[in-house]
Design an enzyme around this catalytic site. Sequence first.
Site, PDB file in Angstrom:
ATOM      1  N   ASP B 325     -53.892  91.952  12.543  1.00  0.00           N
ATOM      2  CA  ASP B 325     -52.862  92.657  11.678  1.00  0.00           C
ATOM      3  C   ASP B 325     -51.797  91.374  11.514  1.00  0.00           C
ATOM      4  O   ASP B 325     -51.173  91.473  10.252  1.00  0.00           O
ATOM      5  CB  ASP B 325     -52.085  93.517  12.591  1.00  0.00           C
ATOM      6  CG  ASP B 325     -53.095  94.782  13.019  1.00  0.00           C
ATOM      7  OD1 ASP B 325     -53.764  95.393  11.772  1.00  0.00           O
ATOM      8  OD2 ASP B 325     -52.807  95.436  13.909  1.00  0.00           O
ATOM      9  N   TYR B 413     -50.616 102.429  14.142  1.00  0.00           N
ATOM     10  CA  TYR B 413     -50.024 101.821  15.376  1.00  0.00           C
ATOM     11  C   TYR B 413     -48.482 101.615  15.347  1.00  0.00           C
ATOM     12  O   TYR B 413     -48.507 100.832  14.281  1.00  0.00           O
ATOM     13  CB  TYR B 413     -50.954 100.946  15.890  1.00  0.00           C
ATOM     14  CG  TYR B 413     -52.182 101.528  16.906  1.00  0.00           C
ATOM     15  CD1 TYR B 413     -51.839 102.262  17.978  1.00  0.00           C
ATOM     16  CD2 TYR B 413     -53.400 101.582  16.581  1.00  0.00           C
ATOM     17  CE1 TYR B 413     -52.792 102.679  19.086  1.00  0.00           C
ATOM     18  CE2 TYR B 413     -54.320 102.162  17.043  1.00  0.00           C
ATOM     19  CZ  TYR B 413     -54.062 102.743  18.376  1.00  0.00           C
ATOM     20  OH  TYR B 413     -55.052 103.167  19.113  1.00  0.00           O
TER      21      TYR B 413
END
Lengths: 625, 625
Positions: B325, B413
Site C-alpha cells: 500500500d 482498511y
Amino acid sequence: MSMFSLLSLLLLCFINTTINHPLDPLSPSEINQITHIVHNHYSKTSTSPSPNYTFHYVDLEEPEKHRVLQWLSSNHPTTRSTTSPLPRLAKAIIRANGATHKLVVDLTDSSLISDRVYAGHGYPPLTIKEITAALELPLKSPQFQHSILSRGLNLSQVSCIPLTTGWFGQAKTKRAVNVVCLYRGGTENIFSRPIEGITMLVDLEAMKIIKYFDRFKAPLPKVEGTRYKSSKQDFKLISDFRAKWAQPKTHGFSIDGHMVKWANWANWAFHVQFNTRAGVIISTASIFDSEQGKYRSVLYRGHASETFVPYMDPSDGWSFRAYLDIGEYGFGQSASPLEPGLDCPGNAVFLDGYATGADGKPYKIPRVICIFERYTGHAAWRHTESYIKGELIKEVRPQVNLVVRIVSTVGNYDYIEDWEFTQSGTIKVGVGLSGILQMKATSYTNIDQITEDVHGTLVADNTLAIYHDHFITYHLDLDVDGNDNSFVKYKMKTKRVTQPGSTPRKSYWTVVQETMKTEADARVQLGSEPVDLLVINPNKKTNVGNYVGYRLMHGLSATSLLADDDYPQIRAAYSKWPLWVTRYNQSERWASGFYTDQSHGDDGLAIWSQRTSGEAEVARMHGDD
Amino acid sequence: MSMFSLLSLLLLCFINTTINHPLDPLSPSEINQITHIVHNHYSKTSTSPSPNYTFHYVDLEEPEKHRVLQWLSSNHPTTRSTTSPLPRLAKAIIRANGATHKLVVDLTDSSLISDRVYAGHGYPPLTIKEITAALELPLKSPQFQHSILSRGLNLSQVSCIPLTTGWFGQAKTKRAVNVVCLYRGGTENIFSRPIEGITMLVDLEAMKIIKYFDRFKAPLPKVEGTRYKSSKQDFKLISDFRAKWAQPKTHGFSIDGHMVKWANWANWAFHVQFNTRAGVIISTASIFDSEQGKYRSVLYRGHASETFVPYMDPSDGWSFRAYLDIGEYGFGQSASPLEPGLDCPGNAVFLDGYATGADGKPYKIPRVICIFERYTGHAAWRHTESYIKGELIKEVRPQVNLVVRIVSTVGNYDYIEDWEFTQSGTIKVGVGLSGILQMKATSYTNIDQITEDVHGTLVADNTLAIYHDHFITYHLDLDVDGNDNSFVKYKMKTKRVTQPGSTPRKSYWTVVQETMKTEADARVQLGSEPVDLLVINPNKKTNVGNYVGYRLMHGLSATSLLADDDYPQIRAAYSKWPLWVTRYNQSERWASGFYTDQSHGDDGLAIWSQRTSGEAEVARMHGDD
C-alpha cells in the site's frame, strides 16, 4: 444458557436493592460470625488445640458452580420465593498448636461443618501481625545491634523487610521467614540502600530469630539520586494531574451490591469481589445480546492465580529469593487504598474490601478496588469511505473501556492489575509492574571493575539490580455462551499450488482446526507457530454455522529458564508453559497449590495436569498471562 | 552530540518565529515552484518528451544526514550568520511518454539539477487523478453495463475500486490497475456487497479497459446487517463522545513550524512532517537531559516504510491481491482529515498537509495530522511504601503520553498510526487497524454446505472474508545519544550450578552480550529466544560504565507464510524476518524498493542486506513492526 437471560430483569426490578449474589465476599459481620463459631468450637472441645490460634486465611467457601448457575437462572422476581436459597459457607485456615486446620462453617445456621488438620507440605499465607512482629525482632537483637554498630550505622534509621524462605529440599520445615534490613539515613527509598551481608531466619511460631548471619560488609549505597518523594523533587506537575485527569462527571455503569452493569457503551454485566489472596475476582461476566434479548455468558470466574518471581543470584542471602507472592503474602492482603485522581480518575467508583486479621477480626481496606470508564484515546472502530461518488462518509467510534483496578504492593514491587471490558466484547487482563528494583549492595562503582558474574546490572555506585523474572498467571474459567466449551487451535498452514497454470500464485495459507483432546496437548508455547487459539462452544453456532467462541489474544510470553530440578522451579513447575488448558475442577485455582508458603511442588497446575484418565474434549482454561 | 545542545536556545529565542528546518516538508509555493521549473524544462528542451506529463510523486530531496546534523548544531543565533544555509532541493517523479523520470530541482535558485529516466522495474505510485478516471471507465463500458444488467442490478448503485495488479513473472508490464465493482443498493457498506466474477484490467497510460472478465455470477450479499452509518443506527452515544472526550484546555507542548517541543510532562523535541508516501515522518527526536543541560538524540528519522497485505485466495479475481500500500498508493496520499473530538481529543493541535496533484498543483489535506496529550489511564510510575515505621508513603505518577496521529484509509482498511512519546523517554510506534474486511460473494449461506477450501471465513450469508495478512514495516534510524550505534543482543542463558553445596540453588540465568557484526546476523526472529535487543552507543557510557542505549520492546511478531518463490513474496521478501538491522544508507528507506507498483523484487531491504562487503559494527536499524 438461560442463566443470564433473567439477570437483566433482576437488575431492572431491584435497581435500588442490593442483591445477595452467592459469590459476594464475606461481610465484616460474616467474618465476626465465623470467628465466633471458631472460638465457640475451640473453647468447647476439650480435645481441640488450645485457644491460642491465629487466622491465616478466611474466605467464602463457594457453592458449586452448577448451583451458582442454577441460582442465577432461577433467581428472578417471579420464581424467587420458590427457589431455596443457597447455603452460605465459609472457610477459615487456622494455625493452632503447630498444625494447620481448615475449618468450614455454615453461616446460615452458625454451625461448624468440619475442622480438618492439613498434614501435607506447605503453609497458609503469612499474617500481617506475624510479619510486623518478625520485623521488630532485629531491632531488639544484640547481635543485630552489634552488626549495625560495626557498620557505623544508626539503628533508628534501619527498616527491615520479610522475605519468604521458599523450600530447598529439607525433609522437615518450620514456619519461618527471612528478614533482611535496609537503611533510610536520608532517603525514603529503602530498597536502594540494602545493609548487605546480614540475613536472619525468624521462626514465626516461636517468634524468634533462630539463625543469624552476618557474613560480610558491603558499602552502603549513597542517598544521592535515590529519593522519589514528589515533595522532595520538582514534581509540581504531578499534583496538577489530579485536577486535569478530569473525565465526565457521569458515567455509564451502575453498581448494585457487587454486580456491575455497564449500559452506556456496551452491555457487560459482571460480579466483582475483593479477595485477600487473589486481589480481585471477576465472576459471571456476561454480555447482553440485544438481538437475542438476553445475556450471554463469557467468563464464570477470573483472577490472578499466582506470581513467580525468582531471582538469579545463587549466593548466600539471595539464593532463596524466589517468591510466590499470591500464595505466600496474598495480592489482596498486599493491596492498599487507591488514590482518587492519581491511581484512578476522579469519576471512578471505589469499593472497600474487608479482610480478616490474625485475631479473626475484620478490617477494612478502604478504596481497594476502583471501577472507571477509560477513554483510551484509540478508536473502537472507524472508517472513511471515499469510493461512493458524491458522498464522503467518515465514521469514528472512539474507544471507552470499563476498567476494574486493584494495586498490590508486595515489598518493592507494585502490581497494577486491570480487568478491562471493551465495547467490542473482549476482556483484557493486564498487569502494570511498577515500584522499585530489589537491589544488592556491592563494592563496585564501575562495571570496568567487574570480572565475575555479579548476577545483575550495576545501576548506581555500589548498587546491583539483581536479574529476576516476574511470571503472573491467571485462572480464567471461560463459559463462552454456556458451560460446555472446547479449546481449539486454528493453525495457519502454507499450501503450495499443485496445478501450475491454474493460478499465477505459487502458494497461499489456509486454516486447519484442531480441537485439543488432552491436557498435555492443550499446553501451548505461545508464539511458536502461526495459530489462533480459541475457546468455542461446540453446541452454539452463528447463523452461518460458525462456532460461537472467544479468541485468546496474548502478548509476548515468557517461560522460566531455571532447571527443572531446581527447587524454586519444582515449586512453580507450571512456569515452563505459558498456557495450560485443563478440565474444570472447582478446587484447581492456585497454580502453585493452595498451601504455597514453603510448598514442595507436590500440588499445583503441573501436577493436576499429569492426569491421563478422563481426558475430555470439554476443557477449561486454567489460565496464564 | 552537540547537535541538539543549542536547539533549546533556538526555540527559546525564536519562540514566535517559524524555524525553517532542513527537513520541513515542501510548502504549496515550493510545490508550485517545482512545477514551474519542470514545466520550463520540458517546454524549452526540444529533445525532451512532450509536455504531456504527470506528477506521481513530489518530495523534498533531503540533505545528507551529516549536513542536517551540522546545520542543527551550528544553527543558533550567535553563529547563524556565519553558517551557509543548506541547499533546498526537491525531487519530482514524473511519467512522460511512457517513461519514468526523476527530476531533481534546486529551489534556492529555481534551477533543474537533473532529469534522469528510470529504466528499472516497477512504477511510481498511482495518482488520484488516474484512479478516479479508471473508476469511471466501467460505468461507460457496454460490456460492463451488460454484465450489470444480466445480474439484474442497477448501474447507478455501482461503486468501483482500484486494486493494484502486483507482478507475476511477466517479462513486460504496462502501468495498469485492476478494477472490481461493488453494489450499494441500500447500504453505504460497499465492501460487504461485491459484484463477484467481474474484473477489469485498465491500462493507466491509455486509460482504457484492456482486459475484461465476467467469469461467473455469485449471489449479491444482503443489505441486512451491513449498514454502519451512525445516523442509520442507535449510535447516539457516539455523538456524546465528542463532548465527553474533554481534556484540559491547555496542554504542555508547543509547535513552532514543524518542530514540536513537549515541556510539560517530559522534554521531548522532534520534527514532524507530512509525507504523501510515508504519511508522517518523525525526525531528529531528542530528549532534554536536565542533568547535562542539553538535548540528547534518540531517533534521526522514523516512518512507516511499507505495508504488505497478501490475500490467500489463489482463484481468478483474487490471486493478484497482494498489496504494497505505501509504495503503490501512499499512506499520505490516502490520509484524510481527522475529526476533532472523535479521531483526536478536542484539545488536539491539527496540522494540514500539502500534496502534489497529477497536474503538479499543490492541494491541501486539512487536519491530516493531530498532536495531543493522551491521558492513558495507566501509571507512569507508582509505589506504596509501608516498611518505614510510622510513615506510609504513596507516590503515583499518572501517565500522559504525547501522540502524533495520522489515519490512512487504503480502500476498505483504515490504518490509525500513532507515534507516542512517553515521560520515561520511550517512543512507542503503533498502528490500529480498523475499517471493513475485503469480502467475496459466494453461494454459501452456511458452513455445512462447504466441502472445498474457500480461503476465508463465511461471515454472513453469501459473504466470505478472505484470509490475509497485514505486515506493517517501519524504518527507524536510531541515533542514540549520537551518530554511532551498535545493535546488541543481551541473551539470557541458563547456568547450572557446578559446585554442589555452594548454594541451595541448582540453576540461575545470566546475561551474555553479543554485538551483531553483519547484517545477516542482525536479522531477528522476534520471540524465538529469551533476549533483550538493544541499540547502544558504544562511545557513551553512564556514570557506572554501562553503555547508553535504547531497548527495542516489540510485541507479537508475524512473518509471511508464503513460499519464497511466490511472486508476492519475491516483491516483499523482507517479510520473512520481522526485524532487520542494516548499515545507514540514506536511500534505503522503503522496504520493497522505491518503485513499488508492479516491482519485481530486485530492490528493497532483502536485496540490500545481501551485501557481504563493508560489514560494519556500526549498524542502523531499518525497522520492522
